[in-house]
Design an enzyme around this catalytic site. Structure first.
Site, PDB file in Angstrom:
ATOM      1  N   SER A   1      18.718  73.315  52.679  1.00  0.00           N
ATOM      2  CA  SER A   1      19.286  72.185  51.955  1.00  0.00           C
ATOM      3  C   SER A   1      19.799  71.126  52.933  1.00  0.00           C
ATOM      4  O   SER A   1      19.017  70.583  53.709  1.00  0.00           O
ATOM      5  CB  SER A   1      20.389  72.687  51.014  1.00  0.00           C
TER       6      SER A   1
ATOM      7  N   ASP B   1      13.123  74.373  42.023  1.00  0.00           N
ATOM      8  CA  ASP B   1      14.043  73.478  42.717  1.00  0.00           C
ATOM      9  C   ASP B   1      13.571  72.038  42.554  1.00  0.00           C
ATOM     10  O   ASP B   1      12.426  71.712  42.894  1.00  0.00           O
ATOM     11  CB  ASP B   1      14.083  73.861  44.202  1.00  0.00           C
TER      12      ASP B   1
ATOM     13  N   HIS C   1      16.736  76.752  43.863  1.00  0.00           N
ATOM     14  CA  HIS C   1      17.279  76.273  45.135  1.00  0.00           C
ATOM     15  C   HIS C   1      18.104  77.366  45.819  1.00  0.00           C
ATOM     16  O   HIS C   1      18.981  77.970  45.217  1.00  0.00           O
ATOM     17  CB  HIS C   1      18.137  75.032  44.875  1.00  0.00           C
TER      18      HIS C   1
END
Length: 319
Positions: free
Chosen positions: A160, A255, A288
């Site tokens: 991320s 995601d 995610h």
């Protein structure tokens, strides 16, 4: 206004970036997903040992040494945690578990970097701390790295916002010839114009992500098209400048950042050539950073093994 009314007004939410961050008008901050820290030490499941090293009054690194470290020189894996630049720590339980598993599976000396968070420390603080930590790792100032690390085999990895940091560091030309590869796991990239099925202003998710970037990086040039957030934007430095031999991008089917990850991998392949220089791996049916929350799940093990194979392939190509 009465004191009670003033207190109520001060307790109103000024910026809602949930579930990562709530900013109240009073200045109070709430981080719903923040995890308590865990200490370093010996991990019974993997045999990996870890320790913390202070890098500055506001940052540290947690180092991991796998059990086979005495037999040979090992690759060095420098990891940057995610969390939108507003939450997360190298000492959190999820990242501690992840780095124990990574160090054991990759057979690497791992360096998990802790950096200052926004909004207390807006960007570029996280970039600056990460840069200082990478330079420190490459200097082999710590005896674990000096004795057990092979500095001709240095990899960067992050998820991320940590994936975003990896890209930012790998674009620095002073690291040319010093990085074997980068692994971007569900990297946080964005842009003004939607691609794929990205959520946009009418969808809450799109508003939060775009707004969060501008909140953590007040000096962002052109908002979400700042090259640090949108490395494929017009005018952004070309990905042929990446100071690494191999690029691996991992995305997840569930995601909403996956289209940016795919676009990054495609742009890197155009600039640098296809596999083995660039590899894209997609985990199906998961969201995610799923592997942080379910490290024992089949899909998490599959992702870990693909990262291991990608790094091993980089060694074979170099050899």
């Amino acid at each position: 206004m009465s004191s009670d009314a003033a207190a109520d007004a001060g307790d109103e939410v000024a910026h809602d970036f949930s579930p990562l961050l709530l900013v109240y008008k009073s200045g109070r901050l709430e981080r719903p997903l923040d995890m308590p820290p865990v200490p370093p030490g010996h991990d019974a499941a993997t045999g990996v040992v870890s320790k913390d090293v202070s890098l500055s009054p506001s940052s540290f690194a947690r180092l991991y040494l796998p059990p086979d470290a005495v037999a040979k020189k090992l690759p060095v894996l420098v990891y940057f945690h995610g969390g939108g630049f507003v939450i997360g720590s190298a000492a959190s339980s999820a990242y501690h578990r992840c780095l124990n598993d990574l160090a054991a599976a990759c057979g690497a000396v791992a360096v998990s970097v802790d950096y200052r968070l926004a909004p207390e420390h807006p960007l570029p603080a996280a970039y600056d701390d990460s840069l200082a930590a990478l330079r420190w790792a490459l200097s082999a100032a710590d005896p674990w790295i000096a004795e057990h690390g092979d500095l001709s085999r240095v990899f960067l990895a992050g998820d991320s916002a940590g994936g975003n940091i990896c890209h930012h560091l790998a674009m620095r030309q002073d690291f040319q010839g010093k990085l074997r590869g980068i692994v971007l796991i569900h990297p946080w990239f964005w842009g003004k114009e939607p691609i794929g099925e990205e959520p946009r202003p009418e969808n809450k998710g799109g508003v939060e992500e775009k707004g969060l970037w501008e909140f953590v990086c007040p000096d962002a040039a052109d908002g979400a098209d700042d090259p640090r957030m949108n490395p494929t934007a017009a005018g952004a430095p070309g990905l042929e400048k990446l100071a690494c031999e191999k690029v691996m991008v991992c995305v997840a089917e569930g995601d909403f950042l996956r289209w940016r990850g795919r676009a990054y991998a495609e742009a890197a392949a155009r600039a640098r050539g296809p596999e083995p220089a660039v590899e894209l791996f997609e985990s199906e049916g998961v969201g995610h950073v799923f592997y942080l929350y379910e490290p024992a799940a089949e899909k998490a093990r599959e992702l870990l093994q693909r990262i291991v194979r990608s790094s091993e392939r980089s060694d074979r190509v170099r050899g």
